[in-house]
Design a protein around this motif. Structure first.
Motif, PDB file in Angstrom:
ATOM      1  N   ARG A  78      -7.587   1.827   5.942  1.00 52.14           N
ATOM      2  CA  ARG A  78      -8.631   1.644   4.925  1.00 52.14           C
ATOM      3  C   ARG A  78      -8.420   2.525   3.692  1.00 52.14           C
ATOM      4  N   SER A 131      -7.562  -3.281   7.306  1.00 51.64           N
ATOM      5  CA  SER A 131      -6.329  -2.576   7.645  1.00 51.64           C
ATOM      6  C   SER A 131      -6.661  -1.320   8.440  1.00 51.64           C
ATOM      7  N   ARG A 170       1.069  -0.051   8.579  1.00 51.65           N
ATOM      8  CA  ARG A 170       0.988  -1.425   8.105  1.00 51.65           C
ATOM      9  C   ARG A 170      -0.366  -1.659   7.453  1.00 51.65           C
ATOM     10  N   TRP A 171      -0.478  -2.792   6.750  1.00 53.80           N
ATOM     11  CA  TRP A 171      -1.729  -3.164   6.113  1.00 53.80           C
ATOM     12  C   TRP A 171      -1.949  -4.651   6.289  1.00 53.80           C
ATOM     13  N   VAL A 172      -3.201  -5.083   6.018  1.00 59.00           N
ATOM     14  CA  VAL A 172      -3.568  -6.491   6.131  1.00 59.00           C
ATOM     15  C   VAL A 172      -3.615  -7.130   4.749  1.00 59.00           C
ATOM     16  N   CYS A 205       0.850  -1.185   0.000  1.00 61.11           N
ATOM     17  CA  CYS A 205       0.000   0.000   0.000  1.00 61.11           C
ATOM     18  C   CYS A 205       0.890   1.241   0.000  1.00 61.11           C
ATOM     19  N   CYS A 264       0.172   3.606   2.924  1.00 65.23           N
ATOM     20  CA  CYS A 264       0.727   3.150   4.204  1.00 65.23           C
ATOM     21  C   CYS A 264       2.248   3.295   4.227  1.00 65.23           C
ATOM     22  N   CYS A 318      -4.682  -0.442   0.848  1.00 66.62           N
ATOM     23  CA  CYS A 318      -5.041  -1.454   1.849  1.00 66.62           C
ATOM     24  C   CYS A 318      -6.554  -1.593   2.003  1.00 66.62           C
TER      25      CYS A 318
END
Length: 85
Positions: free
Chosen positions: A52, A49, A30-32, A21, A24, A45
């Motif tokens: 969003r 995350s 961080r991101w998911v 991302c 980010c 993300c």
């Protein structure tokens, strides 16, 4: 799948980031999971995350459809219609 009136906004685009991302990365967050905008290629993300960014991008630009860029996933989501397309 639901009928979507925004399929005409899908373009032949390439991801604008192959590192994650971009939003980010710029703020050190961080991101998911990652999504790619199918109108411009922006990688951002998901809603799981903290920031969003994909949803924020859709809201700011009006670009309606993203796809997952997660390995093994092959789906698209329209934010306007709130549906898989």
């Amino acid at each position: 799948m639901t009928t979507c009136g925004h399929l005409d906004q899908i373009r032949d685009v390439s991801p604008d980031s192959d590192e994650g991302c971009g939003d980010c990365l710029a703020i050190g967050s961080r991101w998911v999971h990652l999504r790619m905008c199918l109108s411009c290629g922006h990688v951002a993300c998901c809603d799981s995350s903290p920031n969003r960014h994909a949803t924020a991008h859709a809201g700011a630009t009006g670009h309606p459809i993203v796809r997952s860029v997660e390995p093994g996933e092959d789906w698209r989501w329209c934010y306007v219609d709130q549906a898989l397309v």
